[in-house]
Design a protein around this motif. Structure first.
Motif, PDB file in Angstrom:
ATOM      1  N   SER A   1      34.808  25.588  42.890  1.00 31.92           N
ATOM      2  CA  SER A   1      33.404  25.151  43.341  1.00 31.92           C
ATOM      3  C   SER A   1      32.225  25.974  42.993  1.00 31.92           C
ATOM      4  CB  SER A   1      33.597  24.083  44.543  1.00 31.92           C
ATOM      5  OG  SER A   1      33.919  25.076  45.276  1.00 31.92           O
ATOM      6  N   GLY A   2      33.350  27.963  43.821  1.00 28.65           N
ATOM      7  CA  GLY A   2      32.823  29.010  44.295  1.00 28.65           C
ATOM      8  C   GLY A   2      31.637  28.960  45.628  1.00 28.65           C
ATOM      9  N   ALA A   3      32.352  27.842  46.204  1.00 26.72           N
ATOM     10  CA  ALA A   3      32.110  27.696  47.748  1.00 26.72           C
ATOM     11  C   ALA A   3      32.743  28.531  49.015  1.00 26.72           C
ATOM     12  CB  ALA A   3      31.683  26.806  48.342  1.00 26.72           C
ATOM     13  N   ILE A   4      34.057  28.780  47.924  1.00 27.17           N
ATOM     14  CA  ILE A   4      35.230  29.374  49.022  1.00 27.17           C
ATOM     15  C   ILE A   4      35.214  30.837  48.180  1.00 27.17           C
ATOM     16  CG2 ILE A   4      37.950  29.176  49.217  1.00 27.17           C
ATOM     17  CD1 ILE A   4      37.358  26.346  49.212  1.00 27.17           C
ATOM     18  N   ASP A   5      36.218  32.028  49.071  1.00 24.76           N
ATOM     19  CA  ASP A   5      36.056  33.119  48.544  1.00 24.76           C
ATOM     20  C   ASP A   5      37.297  32.582  47.106  1.00 24.76           C
ATOM     21  OD1 ASP A   5      36.720  35.803  48.212  1.00 24.76           O
ATOM     22  OD2 ASP A   5      37.684  36.068  49.980  1.00 24.76           O
ATOM     23  N   VAL A   6      37.364  33.731  46.009  1.00 29.10           N
ATOM     24  CA  VAL A   6      37.940  33.287  45.177  1.00 29.10           C
ATOM     25  C   VAL A   6      38.751  34.968  44.905  1.00 29.10           C
ATOM     26  CG1 VAL A   6      36.590  32.404  43.554  1.00 29.10           C
ATOM     27  CG2 VAL A   6      35.833  34.304  43.292  1.00 29.10           C
ATOM     28  N   SER A   7      38.766  36.227  45.998  1.00 29.23           N
ATOM     29  CA  SER A   7      38.240  37.785  45.851  1.00 29.23           C
ATOM     30  C   SER A   7      40.092  37.924  45.944  1.00 29.23           C
ATOM     31  CB  SER A   7      38.208  38.443  47.374  1.00 29.23           C
ATOM     32  OG  SER A   7      38.826  38.258  47.955  1.00 29.23           O
ATOM     33  N   GLN A   8      40.899  36.898  46.731  1.00 31.14           N
ATOM     34  CA  GLN A   8      42.368  36.824  46.707  1.00 31.14           C
ATOM     35  C   GLN A   8      43.409  35.937  45.817  1.00 31.14           C
ATOM     36  OE1 GLN A   8      43.989  39.004  49.299  1.00 31.14           O
ATOM     37  NE2 GLN A   8      41.704  39.107  49.480  1.00 31.14           N
ATOM     38  N   VAL A   9      42.216  35.873  45.163  1.00 35.30           N
ATOM     39  CA  VAL A   9      42.941  34.751  43.328  1.00 35.30           C
ATOM     40  C   VAL A   9      43.900  35.868  42.769  1.00 35.30           C
ATOM     41  CG1 VAL A   9      42.611  33.513  41.868  1.00 35.30           C
ATOM     42  CG2 VAL A   9      41.864  32.899  43.252  1.00 35.30           C
ATOM     43  N   ASP A  10      44.878  35.999  42.331  1.00 37.18           N
ATOM     44  CA  ASP A  10      45.471  36.583  41.532  1.00 37.18           C
ATOM     45  C   ASP A  10      45.318  37.010  40.293  1.00 37.18           C
ATOM     46  OD1 ASP A  10      47.604  37.624  39.383  1.00 37.18           O
ATOM     47  OD2 ASP A  10      48.984  37.145  40.441  1.00 37.18           O
ATOM     48  N   PRO A  11      45.236  38.509  40.056  1.00 38.19           N
ATOM     49  CA  PRO A  11      44.120  38.889  39.211  1.00 38.19           C
ATOM     50  C   PRO A  11      44.070  38.312  37.694  1.00 38.19           C
ATOM     51  CG  PRO A  11      44.821  40.989  39.915  1.00 38.19           C
ATOM     52  CD  PRO A  11      45.569  39.591  40.438  1.00 38.19           C
ATOM     53  N   ARG A  12      45.444  37.948  38.030  1.00 35.15           N
ATOM     54  CA  ARG A  12      46.034  37.823  36.107  1.00 35.15           C
ATOM     55  C   ARG A  12      45.842  36.000  35.504  1.00 35.15           C
ATOM     56  NH1 ARG A  12      52.233  37.976  37.293  1.00 35.15           N
ATOM     57  NH2 ARG A  12      51.399  37.171  39.394  1.00 35.15           N
ATOM     58  N   VAL A  13      45.057  35.112  36.673  1.00 36.72           N
ATOM     59  CA  VAL A  13      44.707  33.775  37.029  1.00 36.72           C
ATOM     60  C   VAL A  13      42.669  33.673  36.157  1.00 36.72           C
ATOM     61  CG1 VAL A  13      43.653  32.083  37.885  1.00 36.72           C
ATOM     62  CG2 VAL A  13      45.755  33.219  38.105  1.00 36.72           C
ATOM     63  N   SER A  14      42.010  33.432  34.927  1.00 33.38           N
ATOM     64  CA  SER A  14      40.781  32.791  34.797  1.00 33.38           C
ATOM     65  C   SER A  14      40.158  32.152  35.440  1.00 33.38           C
ATOM     66  CB  SER A  14      40.186  32.945  33.189  1.00 33.38           C
ATOM     67  OG  SER A  14      39.358  32.891  33.005  1.00 33.38           O
ATOM     68  N   ARG A  15      39.274  32.853  37.163  1.00 32.85           N
ATOM     69  CA  ARG A  15      38.562  32.188  37.822  1.00 32.85           C
ATOM     70  C   ARG A  15      37.833  31.855  36.579  1.00 32.85           C
ATOM     71  NH1 ARG A  15      39.059  37.563  41.731  1.00 32.85           N
ATOM     72  NH2 ARG A  15      38.334  38.079  40.271  1.00 32.85           N
ATOM     73  N   VAL A  16      37.280  30.171  36.868  1.00 29.96           N
ATOM     74  CA  VAL A  16      36.461  29.637  36.171  1.00 29.96           C
ATOM     75  C   VAL A  16      35.453  29.335  37.729  1.00 29.96           C
ATOM     76  CG1 VAL A  16      36.013  28.086  34.851  1.00 29.96           C
ATOM     77  CG2 VAL A  16      37.732  29.076  33.705  1.00 29.96           C
ATOM     78  N   VAL A  17      34.356  29.677  38.173  1.00 26.15           N
ATOM     79  CA  VAL A  17      33.878  29.253  39.126  1.00 26.15           C
ATOM     80  C   VAL A  17      32.004  28.496  38.909  1.00 26.15           C
ATOM     81  CG1 VAL A  17      32.114  30.847  40.898  1.00 26.15           C
ATOM     82  CG2 VAL A  17      34.361  31.590  39.823  1.00 26.15           C
ATOM     83  N   ASP A  18      31.873  27.564  39.326  1.00 21.18           N
ATOM     84  CA  ASP A  18      30.489  26.923  39.424  1.00 21.18           C
ATOM     85  C   ASP A  18      29.887  27.397  40.459  1.00 21.18           C
ATOM     86  OD1 ASP A  18      32.285  24.717  38.319  1.00 21.18           O
ATOM     87  OD2 ASP A  18      31.509  23.288  38.940  1.00 21.18           O
ATOM     88  N   ILE A  19      28.031  27.948  39.029  1.00 22.66           N
ATOM     89  CA  ILE A  19      27.436  27.558  40.574  1.00 22.66           C
ATOM     90  C   ILE A  19      26.880  26.784  40.837  1.00 22.66           C
ATOM     91  CG2 ILE A  19      25.014  28.908  40.453  1.00 22.66           C
ATOM     92  CD1 ILE A  19      27.628  30.820  40.885  1.00 22.66           C
ATOM     93  N   LYS A  20      26.881  26.292  41.595  1.00 23.59           N
ATOM     94  CA  LYS A  20      26.082  24.537  42.181  1.00 23.59           C
ATOM     95  C   LYS A  20      24.835  24.590  41.882  1.00 23.59           C
ATOM     96  CE  LYS A  20      30.040  23.086  42.434  1.00 23.59           C
ATOM     97  NZ  LYS A  20      30.467  22.149  41.734  1.00 23.59           N
TER      98      LYS A  20
END
Length: 223
Positions: A110-129
């Motif tokens: 959702s983009g409301a929670i910190d994504v910095s600790q997600v494994d860098p191999r993952v493609s983070r698809v982040v919503d902007i509300k």
């Protein structure tokens, strides 16, 4: 497996709403056969949410069992979604183990929670509300600082006012210089052709998308 109201003692479990195989309907991997792992729970209540059934319930499952279920489908792509998957802290462990299994992993958040600790191999698809989502104040703008070209940003547009707000955010924050940016029409609120025309008229550096799975199967559960 019975649904327990309390968290089990195991440190490597997650509450899961469903695991299923379909086509990825959105973003860069659209069209690929993909296993979806839908985690239970979400702290947001977006007005257009189409997965409210994942807010509650679910079943506790061992992360190793989840990874085994995903691999058993025999496809390379897996999408971890929700709800809001990062609301369960051990989601980070699941993402890492899916990557270690050699899978192509994306995370819808959702983009409301910190994504910095997600494994860098993952493609983070982040919503902007957007304002019309009802959750614009939940945007965690610091997430933009950690995104790379491997990640993606998504706006769901509900009105002309939403579009103008999103357009200005893209321009003022130079989002297209960070990663791929997607604009999607909210199914019942904005005509898809109208949104496409707005993007073209403004020469906006974003990609238009519609939800492929809804075009194919409408709102059929588990598709």
């Amino acid at each position: 497996m019975s649904i327990s109201p309390a968290e089990p003692a195991s440190a490597e479990r997650l509450r899961i709403t469903e695991i299923f195989l379909s086509l990825q309907g959105e973003a860069r991997d659209a069209g690929w056969p993909t296993v979806f792992v839908r985690l239970t729970g979400c702290p947001l209540r977006c007005r257009y949410c189409d997965t409210a059934y994942a807010f509650h319930g679910g079943q506790w499952q061992d992360i190793a069992d989840i990874v085994a279920q995903v691999r058993a489908f025999g496809v390379r792509h897996v999408c971890v979604t929700g709800g809001e998957p990062l609301a369960q802290k051990r989601c980070l462990l699941l993402l890492r183990q899916l990557c270690d299994a050699g899978l192509v992993v994306s995370l819808e958040t959702s983009g409301a929670i910190d994504v910095s600790q997600v494994d860098p191999r993952v493609s983070r698809v982040v919503d902007i509300k957007t304002p019309d989502s009802g959750e614009v104040d939940r945007n965690l703008w610091s997430n933009l600082e950690v995104l790379t070209a491997h990640d993606q940003l998504k706006f769901v547009i509900c009105s002309r006012a939403d579009y103008e707000w999103a357009r200005d955010v893209v321009r003022e924050r130079a989002l297209d210089g960070i990663c791929q940016v997607w604009f999607s029409p909210s199914k019942t609120q904005v005509d898809a052709t109208t949104l496409a025309d707005w993007i073209v008229a403004d020469r906006l550096p974003v990609r238009f998308q519609m939800q492929l799975h809804k075009l194919l199967w409408d709102d059929e559960p588990g598709r």
